[in-house]
Structure formats: structure tokens, C-alpha cells
Design a protein around this motif. Structure first.
Motif, PDB file in Angstrom:
ATOM      1  N   ARG A  14     -75.303  90.440  19.567  1.00  0.00           N
ATOM      2  CA  ARG A  14     -74.968  89.606  18.408  1.00  0.00           C
ATOM      3  C   ARG A  14     -73.507  89.761  18.014  1.00  0.00           C
ATOM      4  O   ARG A  14     -72.925  90.823  18.188  1.00  0.00           O
ATOM      5  CB  ARG A  14     -75.841  89.974  17.209  1.00  0.00           C
ATOM      6  N   ILE A  15     -72.951  88.708  17.428  1.00  0.00           N
ATOM      7  CA  ILE A  15     -71.543  88.711  17.037  1.00  0.00           C
ATOM      8  C   ILE A  15     -71.293  89.630  15.841  1.00  0.00           C
ATOM      9  O   ILE A  15     -70.223  90.224  15.711  1.00  0.00           O
ATOM     10  CB  ILE A  15     -71.050  87.263  16.721  1.00  0.00           C
ATOM     11  N   ASP A  24     -76.253  93.928  14.197  1.00  0.00           N
ATOM     12  CA  ASP A  24     -76.971  92.959  15.038  1.00  0.00           C
ATOM     13  C   ASP A  24     -77.357  91.706  14.275  1.00  0.00           C
ATOM     14  O   ASP A  24     -78.483  91.204  14.380  1.00  0.00           O
ATOM     15  CB  ASP A  24     -78.226  93.607  15.667  1.00  0.00           C
ATOM     16  N   LYS A  25     -76.408  91.181  13.512  1.00  0.00           N
ATOM     17  CA  LYS A  25     -76.631  89.933  12.760  1.00  0.00           C
ATOM     18  C   LYS A  25     -75.793  88.818  13.394  1.00  0.00           C
ATOM     19  O   LYS A  25     -74.814  89.080  14.080  1.00  0.00           O
ATOM     20  CB  LYS A  25     -76.196  90.115  11.298  1.00  0.00           C
ATOM     21  N   GLY A  26     -76.200  87.582  13.086  1.00  0.00           N
ATOM     22  CA  GLY A  26     -75.381  86.446  13.519  1.00  0.00           C
ATOM     23  C   GLY A  26     -75.737  85.943  14.906  1.00  0.00           C
ATOM     24  O   GLY A  26     -76.752  86.327  15.483  1.00  0.00           O
ATOM     25  N   MET A  62     -71.070  92.092  23.117  1.00  0.00           N
ATOM     26  CA  MET A  62     -69.928  92.566  22.312  1.00  0.00           C
ATOM     27  C   MET A  62     -69.587  94.024  22.579  1.00  0.00           C
ATOM     28  O   MET A  62     -68.624  94.553  22.025  1.00  0.00           O
ATOM     29  CB  MET A  62     -70.243  92.386  20.825  1.00  0.00           C
ATOM     30  N   GLY A  63     -70.407  94.679  23.396  1.00  0.00           N
ATOM     31  CA  GLY A  63     -70.133  96.086  23.685  1.00  0.00           C
ATOM     32  C   GLY A  63     -71.312  96.662  24.429  1.00  0.00           C
ATOM     33  O   GLY A  63     -72.373  96.023  24.534  1.00  0.00           O
ATOM     34  N   MET A  93     -57.825  88.273  16.705  1.00  0.00           N
ATOM     35  CA  MET A  93     -58.680  89.194  17.482  1.00  0.00           C
ATOM     36  C   MET A  93     -59.844  89.684  16.614  1.00  0.00           C
ATOM     37  O   MET A  93     -59.666  89.996  15.442  1.00  0.00           O
ATOM     38  CB  MET A  93     -57.823  90.385  17.924  1.00  0.00           C
ATOM     39  N   ASN A  94     -61.023  89.748  17.210  1.00  0.00           N
ATOM     40  CA  ASN A  94     -62.209  90.207  16.483  1.00  0.00           C
ATOM     41  C   ASN A  94     -63.001  91.155  17.386  1.00  0.00           C
ATOM     42  O   ASN A  94     -62.965  91.030  18.608  1.00  0.00           O
ATOM     43  CB  ASN A  94     -63.065  88.981  16.104  1.00  0.00           C
ATOM     44  N   TYR A  95     -63.679  92.109  16.785  1.00  0.00           N
ATOM     45  CA  TYR A  95     -64.563  92.988  17.558  1.00  0.00           C
ATOM     46  C   TYR A  95     -65.571  93.639  16.623  1.00  0.00           C
ATOM     47  O   TYR A  95     -65.381  93.674  15.406  1.00  0.00           O
ATOM     48  CB  TYR A  95     -63.747  94.049  18.317  1.00  0.00           C
ATOM     49  N   ARG A  96     -66.626  94.154  17.188  1.00  0.00           N
ATOM     50  CA  ARG A  96     -67.638  94.849  16.373  1.00  0.00           C
ATOM     51  C   ARG A  96     -67.244  96.310  16.211  1.00  0.00           C
ATOM     52  O   ARG A  96     -66.928  96.978  17.189  1.00  0.00           O
ATOM     53  CB  ARG A  96     -69.020  94.715  17.016  1.00  0.00           C
TER      54      ARG A  96
END
Ligand code: AMP
Ligand code: GLY
Length: 424
Positions: A221-222, A226-228, A234-235, A414-417
Motif C-alpha cells: 500500500r502507498i 498499510d492504508k491507501g 513500497m518496500g 519524492m515520497n516514501y513510506r
């Protein structure tokens, strides 16, 4: 030996990185590759489905082994294409033929296979537009939430899980009569919802013997917690801390061995990787899905933990000789955190300059969606951009290193969890 890797993601960069370390490697080609693979070999601007162009390259460059990264060319029959061509049939193709690739290419095929070989999986039935009414009846017989799966490949979007019966019926109608996922949802598998924690196992098989690769868990999940929306991943972390010896033993005996034996019983030849998507229910492994290739970003943690020469293992696979091979695994944990473009998995921009990759000495940065411009700058070129992989004595230590390295990298939006491993 000259080798061609087909694909362009973090998975293919990680495989290229590993093959580059082999004494058996002469020249490495990647089609189409990315800015990361360009530093390890020669990128060729060839579409993964353009078998004719691939053939010309294989002959021109004297390539003796082709490793197919993504599922699409496998499901389209690239391995069969090689086998049926006089000039190509001696080239080793790592990746199953079209029929075996149906383990991923058709959910119905995979479910029938598991049922036939008593491999634990969720109860299910499949439907087409000719029996939508029976589909409604089956949904009514199940408890919520409802799991509906488009039979064919749908770029990771074909599984829909809904809490409410009416919504599930509407979704079934949409998939079957409106072909929501096109050809892929002409058949829909409805299955029982399984509640548990997921992980993945991987083998490399020549169809008879196999070696087990490190296991892994990915984060799809984004959003944090683990939501969205679902993403490509993502990893990931490897090994999975909750997978103790007893659980791994069960996976081997109840899932992996019956799968390899099942392929033999069904007379389906298989050379390549099998990815087992598993869920733990009451301490028992159940199969959620098969993939006919390695996972991405799982590969970015699995491959760095393999100490053995991967090219040796691939050649043995091609020669039906895995029986005589073993695999040595690094004791350390590996984690990867995916840096993605702002907006992903919905609309996002490309072409942003990436800075700071060279300042990440404690990590390995695998490229996913990247390219280089004429000035030699690295640019974003996809939703998933970089996978930042690190080692540690446990996954927490490895994650700390990945997050520290990420502080040195930047590109616009840039985005990341920040919570990979939060559920362990
Ligand atoms: P798949 O494309 O089959 O891997 O499904 C995508 C995701 O949907 C899986 O990773 C699971 O999280 C979820 N899923 C699929 N099937 C089930 C099921 N029967 N019960 C619960 N979750 C499921
Ligand atoms: N990370 C999941 C996949 O490769 O399908």
C-alpha cells in the motif's frame, strides 16, 4: 558467457548487479534497462514484447542465456518462441513457457492446479458472463469481506476486496458484463477471504529440482499503516522474522514440494523462478497467488542475501542440473525502501533530476524508473524510482541504514513510506 536480462525495474537492476559479480559473465545486456543497469552493462532500447528484435540481438551479440524479469513476455510465450526457433533453441531462457506461466497469467488455472495437487488455498468458484446469477448466489453463501479476482493479468489491479454484499455484486457485474479489466475479467474468481499475515517465498527450479531463495515480505500500500491504494510495492524485508523453522518447514512440505511435483505430474516443464504469495492462517500456510517470476521490490532484498554465484545457478537451471547445486545465504537481514514519484500510484510527473545517490555509502541503491539525460544527470522516469537496500544484523538495523541513506537523496516531490516493517 554473454547474458541478456529483459526488463527495466529495480528487480532487473538487482539481478544485473549480482550477475556482474560472476566469473562466468562476459558481456551483460539489459533490454530496455534503466540508468542503474547502464552502469553494469549495455542497455538496449527493445520492448520486452518485441521477440523479433530480441532474437536479432541474441544472435548478433552471441547471447547464451536470457533471464526474463517481468511476467508479460513470459505469459506471451517468449520461452516458447525461443524453443521453436532453430537458431535460438539452444539459448537458455530463464522463465517458464507459456503454459506454466499461466500459474500467474490465469487465476483460474492457478486455482485448478492447487486443487488438483491438494495445495492449501482459499475456497473459490469462477464465473463468466453466462453465469452471473450463480456468482451472486456464491457471494451470498460467503461471509464478508468478498474477494473478487480478474482471471487474467491486470497490472496488479485485478484483485478487489469489498466489505459489502451489494458492492460485491455490482463489482462482479462490472467485471463480467462491462469487462472492467478488459479481456482479463472475462472470467472472475471469487474466493473466501483469508485473514492473516502475508509473506513470500521464492524458488529457482529446473522443473524437477529446486533451490530455495531467501524469503521476503513486501509492503504494497502507498500509505503508512498499510492504508491507501495498492502499488507495485513500497518496500521489503528479508528474512521475515515471524517465519520460524516450523512454519518454513510447513511451507516446504505443503506448498513448494507439491507445486514442483504437480508441475511434473501435469507434464508442464518449468525453468525459472516461482514466487509463492502466502498468508498464514491458524499457523498454516495458504497460497494467495503464484507468480512466474521474481517479485519487485522483493528481489532487491532477496538477491543481496544470496552469496552463491547466481549465474552458476541459472546455467545449472538451463542444463537441468540443479540437483547438484546448493545455495549459500547471507545470515544478515536486508531491507529496501522504495522512493516514488509524488502522486504515484495515480498520476505523477517524470523527468525530475535525482541528486545524492553517490552519498549513500551504507546502502545499495537499485534503480527502478530512472533514465539519464544528455548531460549525464539521472532523471526520474516512472512511479517507483529507486530502491534503497541495506544490510543489518536484524531488519531494524538494516532499516535504520536505509532511512539514513535516504536523507542524502532527493528529487522534486519524492515520497516514501517511513514505516516499513511496522507490523512485525
Ligand atoms: P493477488 O494479486 O492475488 O496477490 O492479490 C493481491 C492482494 O490481495 C494480496 O496480496 C492479498 O493482500 C489480497 N488477497 C488476495 N486474495 C485474498 C484472500 N483470499 N483473502 C485475503 N486477502 C487476499
Ligand atoms: N511485489 C509484488 C510483485 O512483484 O508482484
Amino acid at each position: 558467457m554473454n547474458v541478456l536480462i529483459i526488463g527495466s525495474g529495480g528487480r532487473e537492476h538487482a539481478i544485473a548487479w549480482k550477475l556482474k559479480q560472476s566469473d562466468r559473465l562476459d558481456q551483460l545486456f539489459i533490454a530496455p534497462g534503466n540508468a542503474g543497469t547502464a552502469e553494469l552493462g549495455t542497455n538496449l532500447p527493445i520492448n520486452v514484447s518485441d521477440f523479433q528484435k530480441i532474437k536479432e540481438t541474441v544472435l548478433a551479440q552471441d547471447i547464451k542465456l536470457v533471464l526474463v524479469g517481468p511476467e508479460i513476455p513470459l505469459v506471451e510465450g517468449i520461452h516458447d518462441f525461443f524453443l521453436s526457433d532453430e537458431e535460438l533453441k539452444k539459448v537458455h531462457v530463464i522463465g517458464p513457457q507459456k503454459l506454466a506461466a499461466q500459474l500467474e497469467g490465469s487465476k483460474e488455472f492457478a486455482k485448478e492446479f492447487m486443487q488438483r495437487h491438494a495445495i492449501p488455498t482459499a475456497a473459490y468458484k469462477s464465473f463468466t458472463k453466462d453465469n452471473v446469477k450463480e456468482g451472486f448466489d456464491f457471494l451470498e453463501s460467503l461471509k464478508p469481506p468478498y474477494v473478487l479476482k480478474a482471471d487474467g493479468l491486470a497490472a496488479g489491479k485485478g484483485v478487489v476486496i469489498l466489505p459489502n454484499l451489494q458492492e460485491a455484486k455490482d463489482e462482479l457485474t462490472d467485471m463480467l458484463t462491462n469487462e472492467k479489466f478488459g479481456e482479463a475479467s472475462k472470467t472472475v474468481v471469487i474466493e473466501e477471504f483469508l485473514d492473516g499475515i502475508e509473506m513470500s517465498c521464492f524458488i529457482l527450479t529446473d522443473g524437477k529440482n529446486y533451490v530455495s531463495l531467501p524469503n521476503a515480505k513486501d509492503y504494497k500500500r502507498i500509505g503508512e499503516g498499510d492504508k491507501g491504494l495498492n502499488t507495485g510495492g513500497m518496500g521489503a524485508i528479508s528474512p521475515v522474522p515471524f517465519a520460524d523453522e516450523e512454519y518454513l518447514q510447513k511451507i516446504e512440505e505443503r506448498v513448494i514440494k507439491p507445486t514442483v511435483l504437480g508441475l511434473q505430474k501435469d507434464n508442464i516443464s518449468y525453468k525459472g523462478f516461482i514466487f509463492f504469495g502466502l498468508i498464514k492462517v491458524n499457523n498454516e500456510p495458504m497460497v494467495i497467488e503464484y507468480n512466474c517470476r521474481m517479485g519487485d521490490p522483493e528481489t532487491e532484498v532477496v538477491i543481496p542475501r544470496i552469496k552463491s554465484d547466481l549465474l552458476e545457478l541459472l546455467i545449472a537451471t538451463g542444463n537441468n542440473d540443479l540437483e547438484n547445486m546448493s545455495i549459500e545465504i547471507d545470515e544478515r537481514s536486508a531491507t529496501t525502501v522504495m522512493l516514488v514519484s509524488g502522486g504515484y500510484p495515480e498520476a505523477y510527473e517524470k523527468g525530475k533530476i535525482i541528486n545524492g545517490i553517490e552519498n549513500t555509502l551504507d546502502s545499495i541503491v537499485f534503480h527502478a524508473g530512472t533514465t539519464k539525460n544528455n548531460n549525464g544527470e539521472t532523471l526520474t522516469n516512472g512511479g517507483r524510482v529507486l530502491a534503497v537496500t541495506s544490510y543489518g544484523n536484524d531488519y531494524k538495523e538494516a532499516l535504520k541504514a536505509s532511512y539514513k541513506s535516504i536523507k542524502n537523496i532527493n528529487f522534486d516531490k519524492m515520497n516514501y513510506r517511513k514505516d516499513i516493517g511496522f507490523d512485525l
